[in-house]
Design a protein around this motif. Structure first.
Motif, PDB file in Angstrom:
ATOM      1  N   TYR A  68      -3.109  -5.578 -10.501  1.00  0.00           N
ATOM      2  CA  TYR A  68      -3.545  -5.655  -9.107  1.00  0.00           C
ATOM      3  C   TYR A  68      -4.912  -6.336  -9.023  1.00  0.00           C
ATOM      4  N   LEU A  72      -0.161 -10.431  -1.834  1.00  0.00           N
ATOM      5  CA  LEU A  72       0.059  -9.184  -1.110  1.00  0.00           C
ATOM      6  C   LEU A  72      -0.784  -9.194   0.160  1.00  0.00           C
ATOM      7  N   GLY A 113       2.686  -6.254   2.692  1.00  0.00           N
ATOM      8  CA  GLY A 113       3.576  -5.647   1.708  1.00  0.00           C
ATOM      9  C   GLY A 113       4.861  -5.064   2.258  1.00  0.00           C
ATOM     10  N   LEU A 165      -0.303  -8.869  -8.518  1.00  0.00           N
ATOM     11  CA  LEU A 165      -0.387  -8.849  -7.069  1.00  0.00           C
ATOM     12  C   LEU A 165      -1.793  -9.258  -6.658  1.00  0.00           C
TER      13      LEU A 165
END
Length: 265
Positions: free
Chosen positions: A6, A28, A31, A48
């Motif tokens: 992330y 993202l 989402g 992401l």
């Protein structure tokens, strides 16, 4: 879910670096499509890249006579924004009818048009309003942006930053929603842009959102609900599924078009 890295970059430049440096990176925003597909193991991105904290990606402003909406602006923010309500009320109404409150407070306008779901609401507005999609590298006219079901003109590493809309003279949107998902079985957005009438249909086409030339011609001569009556809407190229066949959707296109014109007027 699969293991995933992330990232929350603070600039577009950093976001692009991650996208180019990762194996299978995905952007993202809200989402609302990506995360469910990951949970179902239908998508497995390696990284992401959360763009919501990048300056300028959220919010609405009036600039040079146009409404500029940041790509990470949520549906709820579009629906309730005073400038959108004043200059493009049909877009506000469209945003207010997307999904449910949870979806509207998470989903974003940029994410919706980048995903280009064939039953999504925003693509019809972008196309009918002749909007411009602004990315980190260029500006893309609406007619050049949508490239078929779940397909767009976006290139690898390209990020939508905003949508720019010139306020129309008149505009209206009406949809026949699926009662469970609230997605459009048929949605029609009509707009008198001042340089012509544009009509975009979502939810009905086998290849996603499309403009209807017959309705545009009729409404260009007479912008009234009655003008729709004389237009033939073919079922060719329209979806047939458990919710309705192509002939039913062809009928709904005319019904929703008439309602959209009425709401615009």
């Amino acid at each position: 879910m699969y293991d995933v890295n992330y990232h929350r970059p603070s600039s577009l430049e950093d976001a692009v670096k991650v996208l180019k440096g990762a194996g299978e990176a995905k952007i993202l925003a809200g989402g609302q499509t990506l995360l469910p597909t990951m949970k179902q193991h239908l998508a497995a991105p390696s990284d992401l890249v959360d763009i919501r904290k990048i300056p300028g990606m959220v919010g609405v402003k009036v600039e040079g006579g146009a409404i500029v909406i940041g790509a990470a602006t949520t549906h709820a923010e579009v629906a309730g924004n005073a400038d959108v309500l004043k200059h493009v009320p049909a877009l506000s109404c469209l945003a207010a009818g997307i999904g449910d409150p949870a979806v509207r407070h998470a989903g974003t306008i940029g994410g919706s048009i980048a995903n280009n779901d064939p039953a999504a609401d925003y693509p019809s507005a972008i196309l009918a309003l002749n909007a411009t999609v602004v990315t980190n590298t260029r500006e893309i006219a609406a007619d050049d942006f949508f490239a078929g079901m779940f397909a767009t003109a976006l290139e690898d590493g390209e990020i939508i930053t905003a949508v720019r809309i010139t306020p129309p003279k008149l505009a209206g949107y009406e949809k026949f929603p699926n009662p469970a998902s609230r997605y459009a079985m048929v949605g029609v957005f009509v707009a008198d842009t001042g340089s012509g009438v544009r009509v975009a249909v979502t939810g009905a086409g086998e290849d996603g959102v499309f403009r209807h030339e017959g309705l545009e011609a009729a409404l260009g001569s007479d912008f009234s609900p009655g003008a729709v009556d004389g237009v033939e809407v073919s079922s060719d190229g329209l979806l047939s599924d458990i919710h309705g066949d192509a002939a039913y959707r062809a009928h709904l296109i005319k019904v929703m078009a008439k309602r959209a014109v009425s709401s615009a007027a």
